[in-house]
Design a protein around this motif. Structure first.
Motif, mmCIF file in Angstrom:
data_model
loop_
_atom_site.group_PDB
_atom_site.id
_atom_site.type_symbol
_atom_site.label_atom_id
_atom_site.label_comp_id
_atom_site.label_asym_id
_atom_site.label_seq_id
_atom_site.Cartn_x
_atom_site.Cartn_y
_atom_site.Cartn_z
ATOM 1 N N GLU A 43 -6.407 -37.350 74.549
ATOM 2 C CA GLU A 43 -6.718 -36.358 75.550
ATOM 3 C C GLU A 43 -5.936 -36.758 76.747
ATOM 4 O O GLU A 43 -5.478 -37.997 76.857
ATOM 5 C CB GLU A 43 -8.237 -36.932 75.930
ATOM 6 N N TRP A 206 -8.385 -26.150 80.886
ATOM 7 C CA TRP A 206 -8.489 -27.411 80.439
ATOM 8 C C TRP A 206 -9.911 -27.733 79.716
ATOM 9 O O TRP A 206 -10.871 -27.887 81.023
ATOM 10 C CB TRP A 206 -7.810 -28.426 81.240
ATOM 11 N N SER A 208 -12.138 -30.360 78.454
ATOM 12 C CA SER A 208 -12.239 -31.690 78.139
ATOM 13 C C SER A 208 -12.318 -32.154 76.707
ATOM 14 O O SER A 208 -13.085 -31.565 76.167
ATOM 15 C CB SER A 208 -13.195 -32.667 78.947
ATOM 16 N N ASN A 209 -11.543 -32.963 75.956
ATOM 17 C CA ASN A 209 -11.689 -33.520 74.580
ATOM 18 C C ASN A 209 -11.841 -32.208 73.688
ATOM 19 O O ASN A 209 -12.122 -32.223 72.488
ATOM 20 C CB ASN A 209 -12.735 -34.186 74.471
ATOM 21 N N SER A 210 -11.080 -30.760 74.227
ATOM 22 C CA SER A 210 -10.917 -29.933 73.039
ATOM 23 C C SER A 210 -9.595 -29.423 73.199
ATOM 24 O O SER A 210 -8.854 -29.216 72.162
ATOM 25 C CB SER A 210 -12.067 -28.816 73.668
ATOM 26 N N ARG A 211 -9.334 -28.861 74.463
ATOM 27 C CA ARG A 211 -7.995 -28.307 74.500
ATOM 28 C C ARG A 211 -7.486 -28.118 75.907
ATOM 29 O O ARG A 211 -8.039 -27.903 76.861
ATOM 30 C CB ARG A 211 -7.879 -26.746 73.701
ATOM 31 N N ARG A 233 -4.119 -29.696 71.523
ATOM 32 C CA ARG A 233 -5.399 -30.366 71.112
ATOM 33 C C ARG A 233 -5.368 -31.574 71.102
ATOM 34 O O ARG A 233 -4.692 -32.179 70.414
ATOM 35 C CB ARG A 233 -5.900 -29.588 69.858
ATOM 36 N N PRO A 234 -6.117 -32.432 71.759
ATOM 37 C CA PRO A 234 -6.220 -33.956 71.182
ATOM 38 C C PRO A 234 -6.992 -33.996 70.186
ATOM 39 O O PRO A 234 -8.147 -33.752 69.883
ATOM 40 C CB PRO A 234 -6.903 -34.351 72.661
ATOM 41 N N THR A 236 -7.405 -37.671 68.319
ATOM 42 C CA THR A 236 -7.025 -39.030 68.310
ATOM 43 C C THR A 236 -6.932 -39.472 66.920
ATOM 44 O O THR A 236 -5.973 -40.677 66.906
ATOM 45 C CB THR A 236 -8.006 -39.693 69.217
#
Length: 525
Positions: A43, A206, A208-211, A233-234, A236
């Motif tokens: 992210e 944006w 969060s934690n999606s795209r 896309r994050p 991890t």
């Protein structure tokens, strides 16, 4: 502020991929047409180029913003961007840039010399009304600037305190990207989530934690891109990124795990890209407290780690053993006379005994992933095993990338004895100047998280950045490398050959030695 493109055309992808079924009945993801889905390693922390340091974030921002200059495709050589031309005074202290007069920011405001002045004074002047929208961790890049002035509507002049060789290269780095002053005035520190630049793509959303979604800038001064949009896309977990790539859920992924490079290269559905670049993977050693205050212990760590095994077995040949603080990709500045510390556990045991630290217990920070971190968990456990072989007990603490940076960048004092780190840089000056100088301690805003200090290294680095003669700079850097190699403030591990994989339907993609993703020319069939 009225945007130059009506937000009526703004769209949000209801889903990043649709699912189709093959004749055999198995589900296969299909990404939207003319929309590139990129699998990122984490992210992003922010989308304000002045606020961040990670290549993971830069890979997005290089498509949203422009600087006065940029790196020419496939090189680290500087060429015009928002500045069409420039002149440098004979003494190397005055840079005058002529700006393009046909550029506007994504929010509709005008790009001009005053916008450039605003950006640099925001970073460098503590009295600037928007200086509190920071922090600005890489303002070091521009500490040679004495003043910046709009000498006409489309001309800006920088006065430097002294000659500063990396200045143009640093202007091409993301820290030099130009943000809309109107956006900063409207959003304040929240501009990091509401970016407005002049780049080929403009920000859409944006989650969060999606795209992060960016869309085509139809009026880009250097020609509109082919792609309608890019979705970052994050993802991890490296294995999950690979699974998404194999299933068609993403079109492009960076930093392919070594286990998968060869297999993907043999699959006609994919194109694997590899390129050597200025990268260093190392261990920061805490020289302020604990066992690594002793040079013998720091050298022992370098002898104890089987770096050849790491690059051949863990990284499967996707990197080479590192010898010092400047990567060999900077051929003109690299000290070829330095050899990497050999794997010599007996020598390591001897040095540990000499230092009186047999059986020492060490805390070791390891990250789950991150920009240029390669395969950090397997590398961390292999290093732990090597150090156990020489009688050192290593406790690993593992953190998600942004949490890891929040623990390491403020310094290791009171927390850990050593930490993994990787840097990808644009100039041989960058990493040692920001992470090895006495004046670059974390409490001073630098990245010297292990607190190394050597006045001779400080002076060599200062002389090298003031010299405009490349041969003289090279000699100074080579001498600095030899000293740092001997002092061993870090364990020098690997220089990576960067990689990426894309679907066969992705065209005109190229890796860059800067490690950035430049997507202006990319097409998707």
């Amino acid at each position: 502020m009225t945007p130059k493109h009506s937000r009526a055309r703004r769209w949000l992808l209801p889903a990043l991929a649709t699912t189709v079924f093959t004749a055999a009945g198995s589900a296969v993801a299909q990404t939207p047409p003319n929309v590139l889905i990129v699998g990122q390693i984490a992210e992003p922390k922010a989308l304000d180029p002045a606020q961040v340091t990670a290549v993971n974030d830069f890979r997005i921002m290089m498509n949203l913003y422009d600087g006065l200059v940029r790196y020419a495709d496939g090189t680290l050589e500087v060429e015009p961007s928002l500045a069409s031309e420039w002149t440098i005074s004979d003494d190397g202290t005055v840079y005058t840039f002529t700006l393009r007069d046909d550029v506007t920011f994504h929010d509709g405001s005008e790009f001009n010399a005053e916008a450039v002045v605003f950006n640099f004074e925001r970073m460098l002047d503590e009295e600037h009304p928007y200086h509190d929208t920071g922090p600005f961790p890489l303002a070091f890049f521009f500490d040679a600037i004495e003043s910046v002035e709009a000498t006409s509507e489309h001309e800006v002049t920088f006065q430097l305190e002294e000659p500063y060789a990396p200045f143009l290269s640093n202007l091409a780095y993301p820290t030099g990207l130009i943000v809309s002053p109107a956006a900063i005035e409207e959003h304040g520190e929240e501009v990091a989530r509401n970016p407005s630049g002049t780049g080929p793509f403009q920000f859409e959303e944006w989650r969060s934690n999606s795209r992060v979604v960016v869309t085509r800038n139809e009026e880009y001064w250097d020609g509109a891109p082919s792609l309608e949009a890019v979705v970052f896309r994050p993802i991890t977990d490296a294995n999950t990124r690979v699974a998404e790539m194999l299933s068609g859920g993403i079109d492009l992924m960076v930093e392919v795990p070594p286990d998968n490079v060869a297999a993907m290269a043999e699959d006609e559905a994919f194109e694997v890209y590899e390129q050597a670049g200025p990268h260093l993977w190392f261990l920061i050693l805490n020289t302020r407290e604990g066992p690594f205050q002793d040079q013998a212990m720091r050298q022992a760590i370098n002898y104890a780690i089987d770096k050849q095994s790491l690059v051949e077995d863990v990284l499967q040949g996707t990197a080479a053993v590192a010898a010092g603080p400047i990567p060999p990709a900077f051929e003109w500045a690299y000290n070829e006379e330095l050899d990497p510390y050999p794997y010599d556990p007996d020598k390591a045991r001897e040095l540990i005994a000499e230092a009186g630290h047999e059986g020492a217990e060490l805390t070791f920070y390891v990250t789950e992933g991150g920009s240029g971190m390669l395969d950090p968990v397997p590398m961390g456990t292999a290093i732990q095993a090597d150090l156990a072989e020489v009688g050192l007990e290593v406790k690993i603490e593992t953190y998600e990338w942004n949490t890891f940076l929040d623990r390491v960048n403020p310094g290791l004092e009171g927390k850990a004895d050593m930490a993994q780190m990787a840097w990808m840089t644009n100039d041989p000056d960058t990493l040692p100047f920001l992470a090895l100088r006495s004046d670059a301690m974390p409490e001073s805003g630098g990245f010297n998280s292990g607190y190394y200090s050597n006045p001779e290294v400080d002076e060599l680095l200062e002389q090298a950045r003031r010299s405009v003669n490349q041969e003289e700079r090279a000699a100074l850097y080579r001498k600095m490398q030899a000293i740092v190699h001997e002092d061993a403030p870090w364990a020098f591990i690997a220089n990576w050959k960067q990689n990426a994989v894309a679907g066969a339907n992705v065209e005109n993609f190229r890796l860059q030695p800067s490690f950035f993703l430049l997507l202006h020319d990319v097409e998707k069939q």
